[in-house]
Design an enzyme around this catalytic site. Structure first.
Site, PDB file in Angstrom:
ATOM      1  N   PHE A 129       0.854  -1.191   0.000  1.00  0.00           N
ATOM      2  CA  PHE A 129       0.000   0.000   0.000  1.00  0.00           C
ATOM      3  C   PHE A 129       0.885   1.235   0.000  1.00  0.00           C
ATOM      4  O   PHE A 129       1.719   1.405   0.883  1.00  0.00           O
ATOM      5  CB  PHE A 129      -0.943   0.042   1.208  1.00  0.00           C
ATOM      6  CG  PHE A 129      -1.884   1.207   1.150  1.00  0.00           C
ATOM      7  CD1 PHE A 129      -3.030   1.154   0.371  1.00  0.00           C
ATOM      8  CD2 PHE A 129      -1.604   2.391   1.829  1.00  0.00           C
ATOM      9  CE1 PHE A 129      -3.888   2.240   0.277  1.00  0.00           C
ATOM     10  CE2 PHE A 129      -2.462   3.492   1.735  1.00  0.00           C
ATOM     11  CZ  PHE A 129      -3.605   3.404   0.963  1.00  0.00           C
ATOM     12  N   ASP A 215       9.205   2.632   1.768  1.00  0.00           N
ATOM     13  CA  ASP A 215       8.008   3.349   2.213  1.00  0.00           C
ATOM     14  C   ASP A 215       7.865   3.075   3.699  1.00  0.00           C
ATOM     15  O   ASP A 215       7.398   2.018   4.112  1.00  0.00           O
ATOM     16  CB  ASP A 215       6.782   2.869   1.429  1.00  0.00           C
ATOM     17  CG  ASP A 215       5.501   3.568   1.887  1.00  0.00           C
ATOM     18  OD1 ASP A 215       5.519   4.193   2.961  1.00  0.00           O
ATOM     19  OD2 ASP A 215       4.484   3.471   1.162  1.00  0.00           O
ATOM     20  N   LYS A 244       2.647   9.451   8.339  1.00  0.00           N
ATOM     21  CA  LYS A 244       1.747   9.162   9.478  1.00  0.00           C
ATOM     22  C   LYS A 244       2.182   9.719  10.855  1.00  0.00           C
ATOM     23  O   LYS A 244       1.658  10.721  11.291  1.00  0.00           O
ATOM     24  CB  LYS A 244       1.474   7.664   9.556  1.00  0.00           C
ATOM     25  CG  LYS A 244       0.625   7.185   8.373  1.00  0.00           C
ATOM     26  CD  LYS A 244      -0.053   5.883   8.637  1.00  0.00           C
ATOM     27  CE  LYS A 244      -1.148   5.613   7.631  1.00  0.00           C
ATOM     28  NZ  LYS A 244      -0.709   4.956   6.400  1.00  0.00           N
TER      29      LYS A 244
END
Ligand SMILES: *Cc1c(COP(=O)(O)O)cnc(C)c1O
Length: 392
Positions: A129, A215, A244
């Site tokens: 993702f 990532d 995040k």
């Protein structure tokens, strides 16, 4: 009830929170919920942390936004601190994970073109993702997320996650210029790759002059008990993306670069209006300072181990539990069946959790969670999982 004027991009749970304090969230009736999800790994310092709220309040009074047309000392300071923790050379700031990955994808293409590759390709993973903007979505290994949005940007080659030989086998393709990979897959089901995977990828990238791009949007900034998840292995990247947990709730993303990725971007190549503004950078600096000052890396390691060990004991021999895994405070409990209904069951017990990849219970508590608070999560998740599986 009147019709909502929100576009229904989310199936929202029937609860709203009006206040937070540490690991606790409060709804409008005053009921208290234990937050074991932290807004999907975002509220790394919990809610209402005094250092973070003071940093935001002070900076907002002084100056919120100027522009990347001018020097921004807070941005310089944040880049220096982040590059210190990551042992990397330079940073670019944006506002989200998907934007950080877009920057990395553009950088990889630029790198390919510099090497004379006309149509550069990036190796990506099944189950990955990387976000919802078009290139990041194309890199994402989820056909359902892509459905209806074609044509997808080209230039990605997909291989199984955790299989370094599949990446090595791409060496015949002269168009490959980079590998983009999550050190632990988050949305994909808290999937931890085999030991040595990242070092093997590092060696493959070195042998082929490919950029190794992590990532770390979900795994980064202390989540796994190291500043960055790849630091558990001796496998430094050329490019790393963050978002995040970085701003503790303030939207801020980053792309860090090193080695051959360092001097690719120049004025005019890439940009952002909001990215790296003084307010976002003050928040992120405060998050990093607090993680250091309060020894939250050690806390994430210890409390994460404690949660996994306790759940393993609690669910030992319970049929239907496939695996309990993760690193630091990134925790997955994989069941043998879809278990989305556990989210509501846990919420009824005033504990906030998540289920991802249909059958993986995911816990991403704030890095400040204590073992005592974790006991409440362990008890609720342990009971509910055992009851759910026993009910068949
Ligand atoms: C959440 C996530 C993203 C996307 O971040 P946004 O801020 O939602 O754009 C990208 N990569 C990973 C690994 C993520 O977990």
């Amino acid at each position: 009830m009147t019709r909502s004027h929100l576009i229904p991009t989310y199936n929202r749970q029937p609860v709203s929170f009006i206040r937070g304090d540490g690991v606790w969230l409060f709804d409008k009736t005053g009921d208290r919920y234990l937050d074991a999800l932290a807004g999907i790994a975002v509220s790394s310092l919990g809610h209402g942390h005094p250092a973070l709220t003071a940093a935001i309040a002070n900076q907002s009074r002084r100056l919120i936004h100027t522009s990347n047309l001018y020097e921004i000392p807070r941005q310089e300071a944040l880049a220096t601190t982040l590059c210190g923790h990551a042992e990397m050379a330079a940073a670019f700031f944006c506002n989200s994970g998907t934007e950080a990955n877009e920057a990395a994808i553009k950088l990889a293409r630029l790198y390919g073109h510099r090497r004379g590759v006309e149509t550069p390709r990036i190796a990506v993973m099944e189950g990955a993702f990387h976000g919802r903007t078009l290139a990041a979505l194309s890199a994402t290994g989820n056909a359902r997320a892509q459905e209806g949005f074609g044509p997808m940007p080209e230039g990605f080659v997909r291989v199984p996650y955790g299989d370094s030989e599949a990446v090595a086998a791409l060496a015949d393709d002269p168009a490959i210029c980079a590998v983009l990979v999550e050190p632990i897959q988050g949305e994909g089901g808290v999937r931890v790759p085999p030991d040595g995977y990242l070092s093997e990828l590092r060696a493959i990238c070195d042998a082929n002059d490919w950029l190794l791009m992590y990532d770390e949007v979900q795994t980064g900034v202390g989540r796994t008990g190291a500043w960055f998840a790849h630091q558990h292995e001796d496998a430094p990247p050329d490019v790393m993306t963050l978002a995040k947990g970085l701003g503790g709730g303030m939207p801020v993303g980053a792309m860090l670069v090193d080695g051959p990725a360092t001097d690719l971007l120049a004025p005019g190549n890439h940009g952002t209006t909001f990215g790296g503004n003084p307010l976002a950078c003050a928040a992120a600096l405060s998050v990093l300072e607090t993680i250091s000052a309060d020894k939250l890396l050690a806390n994430a390691t210890e409390v994460g181990e404690y949660i996994r060990d306790s759940l393993r004991r609690r669910l030992d021999g319970v049929e239907g539990v496939r695996d309990i895994r993760g690193r630091g405070l990134m925790i997955g409990i994989e069941l043998d069946r879809p278990c989305g209904e556990l989210v509501a069951a846990a919420r009824d017990r005033r504990v906030l959790i998540n289920v991802t990849a249909e059958r993986v219970i995911r816990l991403l508590p704030p890095l400040i969670m204590t073992a005592g608070q974790a006991d409440t999560v362990i008890e609720a998740v342990g009971d509910l999982t055992a009851d759910f599986l026993a009910a068949g």
